[in-house]
Scaffold this motif. Structure first.
Motif, mmCIF file in Angstrom:
data_model
loop_
_atom_site.group_PDB
_atom_site.id
_atom_site.type_symbol
_atom_site.label_atom_id
_atom_site.label_comp_id
_atom_site.label_asym_id
_atom_site.label_seq_id
_atom_site.Cartn_x
_atom_site.Cartn_y
_atom_site.Cartn_z
ATOM 1 N N GLN A 92 1.850 -4.941 3.712
ATOM 2 C CA GLN A 92 2.413 -4.022 2.726
ATOM 3 C C GLN A 92 2.072 -4.461 1.301
ATOM 4 O O GLN A 92 1.742 -3.620 0.453
ATOM 5 C CB GLN A 92 3.928 -3.919 2.888
ATOM 6 N N ALA A 93 2.141 -5.755 1.026
ATOM 7 C CA ALA A 93 1.824 -6.255 -0.314
ATOM 8 C C ALA A 93 0.391 -5.890 -0.710
ATOM 9 O O ALA A 93 0.130 -5.494 -1.856
ATOM 10 C CB ALA A 93 2.019 -7.770 -0.362
ATOM 11 N N LYS A 94 -0.530 -5.999 0.230
ATOM 12 C CA LYS A 94 -1.933 -5.676 -0.044
ATOM 13 C C LYS A 94 -2.117 -4.187 -0.305
ATOM 14 O O LYS A 94 -2.809 -3.780 -1.246
ATOM 15 C CB LYS A 94 -2.812 -6.133 1.128
ATOM 16 N N ALA A 95 -1.495 -3.359 0.552
ATOM 17 C CA ALA A 95 -1.629 -1.901 0.398
ATOM 18 C C ALA A 95 -0.982 -1.421 -0.906
ATOM 19 O O ALA A 95 -1.539 -0.589 -1.617
ATOM 20 C CB ALA A 95 -1.011 -1.194 1.599
ATOM 21 N N GLU A 96 0.189 -1.965 -1.215
ATOM 22 C CA GLU A 96 0.887 -1.565 -2.451
ATOM 23 C C GLU A 96 0.075 -1.929 -3.692
ATOM 24 O O GLU A 96 0.009 -1.157 -4.651
ATOM 25 C CB GLU A 96 2.260 -2.237 -2.524
ATOM 26 N N LYS A 97 -0.527 -3.099 -3.678
ATOM 27 C CA LYS A 97 -1.300 -3.578 -4.832
ATOM 28 C C LYS A 97 -2.431 -2.600 -5.167
ATOM 29 O O LYS A 97 -2.620 -2.224 -6.323
ATOM 30 C CB LYS A 97 -1.874 -4.960 -4.503
ATOM 31 N N VAL A 98 -3.159 -2.170 -4.148
ATOM 32 C CA VAL A 98 -4.269 -1.236 -4.361
ATOM 33 C C VAL A 98 -3.740 0.162 -4.682
ATOM 34 O O VAL A 98 -4.316 0.893 -5.493
ATOM 35 C CB VAL A 98 -5.207 -1.217 -3.136
ATOM 36 N N SER A 99 -2.626 0.532 -4.059
ATOM 37 C CA SER A 99 -2.046 1.861 -4.269
ATOM 38 C C SER A 99 -1.612 2.082 -5.721
ATOM 39 O O SER A 99 -1.612 3.205 -6.216
ATOM 40 C CB SER A 99 -0.852 2.077 -3.332
ATOM 41 N N MET A 100 -1.238 1.004 -6.405
ATOM 42 C CA MET A 100 -0.863 1.117 -7.822
ATOM 43 C C MET A 100 -2.064 1.571 -8.668
ATOM 44 O O MET A 100 -1.909 2.273 -9.664
ATOM 45 C CB MET A 100 -0.372 -0.231 -8.363
ATOM 46 N N LYS A 101 -3.267 1.177 -8.244
ATOM 47 C CA LYS A 101 -4.483 1.540 -8.982
ATOM 48 C C LYS A 101 -5.035 2.896 -8.552
ATOM 49 O O LYS A 101 -5.674 3.599 -9.334
ATOM 50 C CB LYS A 101 -5.562 0.466 -8.772
ATOM 51 N N GLU A 102 -4.825 3.223 -7.253
ATOM 52 C CA GLU A 102 -5.357 4.469 -6.687
ATOM 53 C C GLU A 102 -4.215 5.238 -6.013
ATOM 54 O O GLU A 102 -4.132 5.320 -4.786
ATOM 55 C CB GLU A 102 -6.460 4.153 -5.658
ATOM 56 N N PRO A 103 -3.294 5.827 -6.807
ATOM 57 C CA PRO A 103 -2.067 6.396 -6.241
ATOM 58 C C PRO A 103 -2.250 7.557 -5.264
ATOM 59 O O PRO A 103 -1.466 7.693 -4.323
ATOM 60 C CB PRO A 103 -1.273 6.838 -7.477
#
Length: 199
Positions: free
Chosen positions: A57-68
């Motif tokens: 989840q930490a990995k997915a959230e980190k990228v999701s902040m840049k590519e919502p």
């Protein structure tokens, strides 16, 4: 509107699994302090299953902040044996010690995948696979490591079942795709249900 898919992982085998399934995606490796998350959760007595899930989840959230708007797939694996967690080996000697510890015994491999959109988790899956290693001779172990290092340095437990590591096992109970790093069928099913990939 067609949403893009991003794999939040630097793993070549995970990317290969998605490519072979005909999925169009891009790769963005997140900068996450895995050891800090793992250490904090271990100190709190969290289970290997929950640690794998939190790391994914930490990995997915980190990228999701840049590519919502994109569907971000984060993944992680945690190997549990005899009440402790084995991480990726730091040296070939470390790999030898791990494999000697696992030789002739059964361990659990937890593979977590979390899909995020707009900075939050919208889907998750943790696969639990029981892996039984055959008793391995010291001579074969040494030759296996010399042939497969540094490739196995990227794998917790120091083996890759998609390669020569398959020879180390007598039995695997669970999803083969999960052992390779991705609960692929469940991910494809979810993306198809959401209309992100054709079905």
């Amino acid at each position: 509107m067609q949403h893009s898919i991003i794999l939040a992982s630097g793993s070549s085998i995970r990317a290969e699994l998605l490519q072979r399934a005909g999925v169009s995606f891009s790769v963005m490796k997140p900068r996450v302090d895995e050891e800090m998350i793992k250490s904090a959760m271990l100190a709190e007595g969290e289970s290997p299953r929950n640690i794998a899930d939190a790391l994914a989840q930490a990995k997915a959230e980190k990228v999701s902040m840049k590519e919502p708007s994109a569907f971000i797939i984060g993944c992680d694996q945690v190997l549990a044996f005899d009440g402790r967690i084995l991480s990726k080996p730091e040296s070939s000697d470390d790999a030898g010690a791990q494999l000697r510890t696992l030789s002739g015994k059964t361990h659990e491999l937890f593979t977590a995948a979390v899909i995020c959109q707009d900075g939050r988790a919208i889907w998750r899956k943790v696969s639990d696979v029981r892996m039984t290693m055959r008793p391995i001779s010291d001579s074969y172990l040494d030759s296996y490591i010399s042939r497969n290092w540094p490739e196995i340095s990227h794998a917790c437990g120091s083996y890759q079942v998609e390669a020569e590591g398959s020879r180390l096992f007598s039995k695997i109970d669970g999803d083969h795709f999960a052992v390779m790093g991705l609960p692929l069928l469940e991910i494809l099913d979810y993306l198809a249900l959401r209309g992100v990939i054709d079905s």
